[in-house]
Scaffold this motif. Structure first.
Motif, PDB file in Angstrom:
ATOM      1  N   LEU A  53       4.396  14.254 -73.744  1.00 26.19           N
ATOM      2  CA  LEU A  53       2.918  14.553 -73.068  1.00 26.19           C
ATOM      3  C   LEU A  53       1.700  13.728 -74.262  1.00 26.19           C
ATOM      4  O   LEU A  53       0.597  13.963 -73.690  1.00 26.19           O
ATOM      5  CB  LEU A  53       2.453  15.770 -72.913  1.00 26.19           C
ATOM      6  CG  LEU A  53       3.442  16.733 -71.842  1.00 26.19           C
ATOM      7  CD1 LEU A  53       2.809  17.892 -71.679  1.00 26.19           C
ATOM      8  CD2 LEU A  53       3.688  15.840 -70.622  1.00 26.19           C
ATOM      9  N   GLU A  54       2.091  13.038 -75.095  1.00 25.94           N
ATOM     10  CA  GLU A  54       0.985  12.998 -75.991  1.00 25.94           C
ATOM     11  C   GLU A  54       0.076  11.926 -75.556  1.00 25.94           C
ATOM     12  O   GLU A  54      -1.058  12.144 -75.692  1.00 25.94           O
ATOM     13  CB  GLU A  54       1.512  12.503 -77.617  1.00 25.94           C
ATOM     14  CG  GLU A  54       2.391  11.324 -77.525  1.00 25.94           C
ATOM     15  CD  GLU A  54       3.837  11.547 -77.650  1.00 25.94           C
ATOM     16  OE1 GLU A  54       4.273  12.476 -78.281  1.00 25.94           O
ATOM     17  OE2 GLU A  54       4.528  11.231 -76.748  1.00 25.94           O
ATOM     18  N   THR A 113      -2.010  14.224 -73.094  1.00 24.70           N
ATOM     19  CA  THR A 113      -3.116  15.360 -73.837  1.00 24.70           C
ATOM     20  C   THR A 113      -3.979  14.342 -74.493  1.00 24.70           C
ATOM     21  O   THR A 113      -5.123  15.089 -74.676  1.00 24.70           O
ATOM     22  CB  THR A 113      -2.188  16.186 -74.755  1.00 24.70           C
ATOM     23  OG1 THR A 113      -1.464  15.377 -75.518  1.00 24.70           O
ATOM     24  CG2 THR A 113      -1.227  16.961 -73.971  1.00 24.70           C
ATOM     25  N   CYS A 161      -5.716  15.535 -70.167  1.00 29.72           N
ATOM     26  CA  CYS A 161      -5.128  16.022 -69.153  1.00 29.72           C
ATOM     27  C   CYS A 161      -4.649  17.451 -69.338  1.00 29.72           C
ATOM     28  O   CYS A 161      -4.027  17.691 -70.101  1.00 29.72           O
ATOM     29  CB  CYS A 161      -3.783  15.115 -68.673  1.00 29.72           C
ATOM     30  SG  CYS A 161      -4.127  13.363 -68.362  1.00 29.72           S
ATOM     31  N   THR A 179      -2.591  20.931 -68.801  1.00 26.80           N
ATOM     32  CA  THR A 179      -1.128  21.517 -68.783  1.00 26.80           C
ATOM     33  C   THR A 179      -1.070  22.840 -68.481  1.00 26.80           C
ATOM     34  O   THR A 179      -2.002  23.554 -68.220  1.00 26.80           O
ATOM     35  CB  THR A 179      -0.607  21.195 -70.252  1.00 26.80           C
ATOM     36  OG1 THR A 179      -1.577  22.359 -70.947  1.00 26.80           O
ATOM     37  CG2 THR A 179      -0.772  19.717 -70.949  1.00 26.80           C
ATOM     38  N   LEU A 210       2.521  18.760 -67.318  1.00 21.10           N
ATOM     39  CA  LEU A 210       1.271  18.417 -67.011  1.00 21.10           C
ATOM     40  C   LEU A 210       1.010  19.186 -65.659  1.00 21.10           C
ATOM     41  O   LEU A 210       1.881  19.496 -64.674  1.00 21.10           O
ATOM     42  CB  LEU A 210       1.226  17.018 -66.564  1.00 21.10           C
ATOM     43  CG  LEU A 210       1.153  16.175 -67.816  1.00 21.10           C
ATOM     44  CD1 LEU A 210       0.963  14.580 -67.410  1.00 21.10           C
ATOM     45  CD2 LEU A 210       0.181  16.297 -68.763  1.00 21.10           C
ATOM     46  N   THR A 255      -3.486  13.938 -62.149  1.00 23.59           N
ATOM     47  CA  THR A 255      -3.720  14.693 -63.404  1.00 23.59           C
ATOM     48  C   THR A 255      -5.218  15.154 -63.259  1.00 23.59           C
ATOM     49  O   THR A 255      -5.752  14.814 -62.238  1.00 23.59           O
ATOM     50  CB  THR A 255      -3.616  14.073 -64.682  1.00 23.59           C
ATOM     51  OG1 THR A 255      -4.556  13.084 -64.856  1.00 23.59           O
ATOM     52  CG2 THR A 255      -2.237  13.255 -64.747  1.00 23.59           C
ATOM     53  N   PRO A 268       1.335  22.246 -76.152  1.00 25.75           N
ATOM     54  CA  PRO A 268       1.634  20.804 -75.637  1.00 25.75           C
ATOM     55  C   PRO A 268       1.683  19.795 -76.629  1.00 25.75           C
ATOM     56  O   PRO A 268       0.907  20.118 -77.553  1.00 25.75           O
ATOM     57  CB  PRO A 268       0.388  20.590 -74.425  1.00 25.75           C
ATOM     58  CG  PRO A 268      -0.698  21.577 -75.047  1.00 25.75           C
ATOM     59  CD  PRO A 268       0.123  22.851 -75.594  1.00 25.75           C
ATOM     60  N   ARG A 303       0.632  17.254 -79.031  1.00 24.54           N
ATOM     61  CA  ARG A 303      -0.509  16.658 -79.611  1.00 24.54           C
ATOM     62  C   ARG A 303      -0.281  15.845 -80.701  1.00 24.54           C
ATOM     63  O   ARG A 303      -0.270  16.368 -81.738  1.00 24.54           O
ATOM     64  CB  ARG A 303      -1.708  17.716 -79.759  1.00 24.54           C
ATOM     65  CG  ARG A 303      -2.392  18.080 -78.701  1.00 24.54           C
ATOM     66  CD  ARG A 303      -3.498  18.993 -78.866  1.00 24.54           C
ATOM     67  NE  ARG A 303      -3.940  20.159 -78.057  1.00 24.54           N
ATOM     68  CZ  ARG A 303      -4.319  19.305 -76.706  1.00 24.54           C
ATOM     69  NH1 ARG A 303      -4.615  18.263 -76.567  1.00 24.54           N
ATOM     70  NH2 ARG A 303      -4.513  20.314 -75.713  1.00 24.54           N
TER      71      ARG A 303
END
Ligand code: FES
Lengths: 486, 111
Positions: free
Chosen positions: A290-291, A294, A298, A300, A310, A318, A448, A450
């Motif tokens: 997801l980087e 995020t 977006c 989560t 997400l 999103t 999430p 990052r």
């Protein structure tokens, strides 16, 4: 580069991205498809390079026809100039164009920064809409000996087999949790490895609670039965509620200890036994990648498998206008679901009504995925496998004792503080391998992804960025820079 | 499975059939390893039974490919003098010289 923006940039050419790109092009959009891999298909449809001369690549795949049809469509759209396909392009950040300056515009144009090819040449792509189809990577839970050569990711063993036609060893124990293990064991056995056992930490009875979702997915059950019968044919034993709690060897793995687990995944005393092997393929399901999402802000949501996915609406949007997502980023659900979601997103982006059949199949497959995710969620007792000297962070070689010390003696209450105190998660992989384990040891839930950058980027490219982007560079040097730099 | 495989162990190649277009040798430290067009460096090393090709910075323990898909960075190797290349992603090319990577791969620059 002042080329006019595409209507849509798709990031990732796995099942979701590929389906989305060809569907969108078919609906009249001009699409740029970027992918880190050399060939389309993503991890799921990984296949040998043409030079390997495989006559039957489908022998290693389930549902190959679905891929072949979309690859043919991709080539046709490419030839007609409707899709620009950029393989070997790793997108490391996405930023809205002229952030601040054009705040009056509801939908900004997006700028994608990528590094291309082995030389990491900087590339920029501009698009009016972006679809994130970045997929997932494997969740690993450490155990003593997991850094020994010959212990490899289950998905990794599968990937290397599919693309390079190689095996990590001749006698491979497959261990961890999740339905991928059955597929991996089936492929390894079909390719000539002996698989003494598939060691699954969950109890498949966990599925029983979700009978309706299972029964509405006869295709998925048949797929499971295919794997099951392949395993039987190859004489592979399936040990449920068991785990590999240690790998033994000096320069490489020579055996594993397998123990029976209680319902919280605590090894039961007196149940340990040794299985000789020269490879271990291990994994505990997948984690959405997801980087980029995020980084864009977006929203989560937590998933039943203890990962973070997400938050997407019915049209695969999103929470950030102009950014869509499909496939594993919205929760682990498999290739069929990813294909459906990619097509839904394409219709949505093209401003078309979404065909009802796609919506139905997504609902059905999502319910199945949720049932499976819940059944394979790691039990809290797995941390009992760790010894004080077990490296939890492979990159920075941080043992469990240092992480426990940060939590118990220094009062770290979250994975971020543990990371700052111990360097766990600060190495090359940016916590992809140790993140879930560190969060569990810190006593917190998963966070999430990052990461300021989705892959290491040469300093010279960062220096060339405008001052306002990317917005989240950490103070000091990004840790993925070569360690000898000052 | 097929007639070709009866009497000996099956291999991944038996499973997918076909023949590689080209085979050459890849130089790894002082060895020559058989390589095929389209294989990653990690695949060439695994084919030769080599599972470790670097040592870690802190404890100098051996490592090789782990995730197989470019996320773990455990497979770092020096290719033609360029350190820190992910062997699972970098395609093997004729004429390549791959060397075991120790620590950061920049031992010569250490201060
Ligand atoms: S094996 Fe993980 S990056 Fe190559």
């Amino acid at each position: 580069m002042a080329t006019s923006p595409s209507d849509l940039a798709v990031i990732g050419a796995g099942p979701a991205g590929l389906a989305a790109a060809v569907t969108a092009a078919g609906l009249g959009l001009r699409v740029t498809l970027l992918d880190a891999g050399e060939r389309p298909g993503g991890q799921y449809y990984r296949h040998p390079a043409p030079g390997l001369g495989a006559a039957r690549p489908e022998a290693l795949h389930h549902g190959w026809a679905a891929f072949a049809a979309r690859e043919a469509a991709l080539r046709a759209h490419e030839a007609a100039g409707r899709i620009t396909y950029l393989p070997f392009h790793h997108v490391w950040t996405v930023v809205p164009e002229g952030q601040g300056a054009t705040a009056d515009r509801a939908a900004p144009t997006w700028t994608l920064h990528a590094v291309a090819g082995p030389d990491e040449a900087p590339t920029i792509v501009r698009a009016r809409a972006v679809l994130l189809a970045t997929g997932a990577y494997e969740r690993q839970l450490p155990f003593p000996g997991w850094t020994l050569p010959g212990v490899v990711g289950a998905g990794g063993a599968q990937a290397m087999l599919k693309s390079g036609l190689v095996l990590p060893g001749r006698r491979a124990v497959v261990a961890g949790s999740g339905p991928l293990l059955l597929a991996v064991a089936g492929s390894l056995a079909a390719a000539g490895a002996r698989v003494p056992a598939v060691v699954e930490a969950a109890a498949y009875t966990g599925y029983a609670a979700h009978a309706p979702a299972l029964l509405r997915n006869p295709g998925k059950l048949a797929e499971g039965a295919t794997y099951g019968s392949a395993l039987l044919r190859h004489g592979v034993r399936l040990l449920t509620r068991h785990a590999v709690t240690e790998a033994h060897g000096t320069d490489r793995v020579e055996a594993v200890t397998v123990a029976r687990l209680d319902r919280d995944w605590r090894p039961l005393p007196g149940t340990a036994r040794r299985i000789p092997c020269d490879a271990v393929a291990v994994g505990h399901g997948l984690v959405p990648q997801l980087e980029l999402a995020t980084g864009l802000g977006c929203a989560t949501r937590p998933s039943p498998d203890a990962t973070v996915a997400l938050e997407l609406d019915a049209r695969q949007r999103t929470s950030v206008p102009g950014i869509w997502s499909a496939g594993e980023t919205g929760g682990i659900g498999g290739a069929q679901l990813a294909l459906a979601e990619g097509e839904i997103a394409a219709h949505s982006i093209a401003g078309r009504p979404v065909p009802a059949r796609l919506v139905r199949s997504r609902t059905r497959l999502r319910a199945f995925a949720a049932a499976m995710a819940g059944a394979h969620r790691p039990g809290p007792g797995w941390t009992g496998w760790l010894r004080e000297d077990t490296d939890v962070c492979r990159c920075e070689e941080v043992p469990a004792s240092r992480i426990r010390e940060a939590v118990e003696d220094l009062g770290a209450r979250d994975a971020r503080t543990v990371k700052l105190l111990t360097r766990a998660g600060m190495g090359w992989c940016q916590g992809r391998m140790c993140g879930p384990a560190v969060a569990a040891l810190a006593g917190t839930g998963p966070a999430p992804d990052r990461r300021p950058l989705s892959c290491p980027v040469p300093l010279r490219h960062l220096a060339g960025l405008p001052a306002d982007a990317p917005s989240e560079l950490p103070p000091g040097l990004p840790p993925e820079l070569p360690p000898e730099l000052p | 499975m097929s007639e070709a495989t009866r009497g000996r162990r099956r291999s991944p190649r038996d499973l997918v059939g076909g023949t590689p277009t080209e085979t050459w040798s890849l130089r790894f430290d002082d060895r020559e390893l058989p390589a095929q067009t389209g294989q990653s460096i990690a695949a060439v090393l695994w084919s030769a039974g080599i599972l470790a090709w670097r040592t870690t910075r802190e404890t100098a323990t051996p490592r090789g490919a782990f995730c197989g898909i470019g996320s773990c960075y455990d497979c770092l190797v020096t290719v033609n003098g360029r350190p820190n290349q992910r062997a699972c992603l970098v395609p093997a090319r004729p004429g390549d010289h791959v060397t075991t990577q120790e620590g950061t791969g920049h031992g010569d620059l250490a201060v």
